[in-house]
Design an enzyme around this catalytic site. Structure first.
Site, short mmCIF file in Angstrom:
data_model
loop_
_atom_site.label_atom_id
_atom_site.label_comp_id
_atom_site.label_asym_id
_atom_site.label_seq_id
_atom_site.Cartn_x
_atom_site.Cartn_y
_atom_site.Cartn_z
N CYS A 1 67.94 36.61 65.93
CA CYS A 1 68.10 35.88 67.20
C CYS A 1 69.47 35.22 67.27
CB CYS A 1 66.99 34.84 67.34
SG CYS A 1 66.98 33.99 68.94
N CYS A 2 69.86 34.54 66.20
CA CYS A 2 71.18 33.91 66.17
C CYS A 2 72.28 34.95 66.30
CB CYS A 2 71.37 33.14 64.86
SG CYS A 2 70.46 31.58 64.75
N CYS B 1 73.87 29.27 61.43
CA CYS B 1 73.47 30.27 62.42
C CYS B 1 74.12 31.62 62.17
CB CYS B 1 73.79 29.79 63.83
SG CYS B 1 75.56 29.62 64.15
N CYS C 1 69.75 25.24 69.37
CA CYS C 1 68.89 25.75 70.43
C CYS C 1 67.57 24.96 70.45
CB CYS C 1 68.60 27.23 70.21
SG CYS C 1 70.04 28.28 70.44
N CYS D 1 64.55 25.90 68.01
CA CYS D 1 64.78 25.81 66.57
C CYS D 1 65.39 24.48 66.13
CB CYS D 1 65.68 26.96 66.12
SG CYS D 1 64.96 28.60 66.39
#
Length: 253
Positions: free
Chosen positions: A130-131, A237, A211, A214
């Site tokens: 995702c990062c 990240c 984010c 998280c």
């Protein structure tokens, strides 16, 4: 140390980027953050440098320094589309207050999201991936064309940053870390002296802000970054690892 207007450092290109940053670190040992920034923005990397900012908890300090040197310095902001609304509002507030004239917002590519995260829930199963698509790849695109960039990292933030230098070589670019030797108290003192507005989430228990899915609140006495990816063996990240532009699947970040 005093900043010399004839700063630009001549380094044999055959020696490579690592020799350049080694020479710069030797020259600027003991320098102030303002001296490092001024040299980088006005001399060594003039018209070839950008600042990367999350507009997070500590961001106002370095943004203020950059604005005082040259408010038209490009500032790259990665909008993951998963940020707190308060962060976006804070970005706009600081842009106006500091007079920044070239803040560039970069979002994830729609093709990447469609292929890897069509439901927007990838953070639940693979935070590294995702990062990667929401931060790492957008930053790589935003940095295209720049030979150097400015980071707000500090040694006190984590064990992985304990030996941070003012200048680093990474992915064919120079990364400048003017606040490397600053403490948390230095940050607070500077913000107070210059009347810089805090990120609104800091007072709510978020000393480090990423984010929304998280990032969690941090209890008194906890490490300030413990609210990032809580419960996972993850502290970065990916944008500050040297493999950040290569690992398409997010592994190794």
């Amino acid at each position: 140390m005093a900043l010399h207007e004839t700063f630009s450092l001549g380094v044999d290109p055959e020696l490579g980027l690592q020799a350049e940053v080694s020479a710069l670190n030797a020259q600027f040992k003991g320098a102030s953050a303002q001296e490092v920034l001024t040299a980088a923005i006005r001399h060594q990397y003039a018209d070839d440098i950008a600042m990367v900012s999350s507009f997070g908890a500590d961001s106002a300090v370095l943004l203020h320094m950059v604005a005082r040197i040259n408010p038209s310095t490009p500032v790259l902001f990665i909008d993951t589309v998963k940020l707190f609304p308060a962060t976006l509002a804070y970005r706009d507030e600081l842009i106006e207050k500091l007079g920044l004239t070239d803040v560039r917002t970069q979002k994830p590519a729609q093709d990447d999201l469609a292929a890897k995260d069509p439901a927007g829930m990838l953070w639940m199963s693979d935070t590294d991936a995702c990062c990667h698509i929401r931060k790492v790849l957008p930053l790589e695109r935003a940095l295209d064309g720049f030979g150097a960039w400015i980071s707000g990292r500090k040694r006190f933030q984590s064990a992985s940053r304990a030996n941070l230098e003012f200048f680093e070589a990474e992915e064919g670019r120079v990364k400048v870390n003017p606040l490397a030797d600053w403490t948390a108290a230095d940050i607070l003192d500077y913000a107070k002296v210059h009347d810089l507005p805090p990120h609104p989430l800091v007072a709510q228990g978020y000393p480090s802000i990423g984010c929304l899915p998280c990032t969690s609140k941090v209890a008194p006495g906890e490490d300030p970054r413990s609210g990032r990816w809580r419960g996972q063996d993850k502290t970065e990240c990916g944008i500050h690892w040297p493999t950040h532009g290569k690992e398409v699947d997010g592994s190794g970040i």
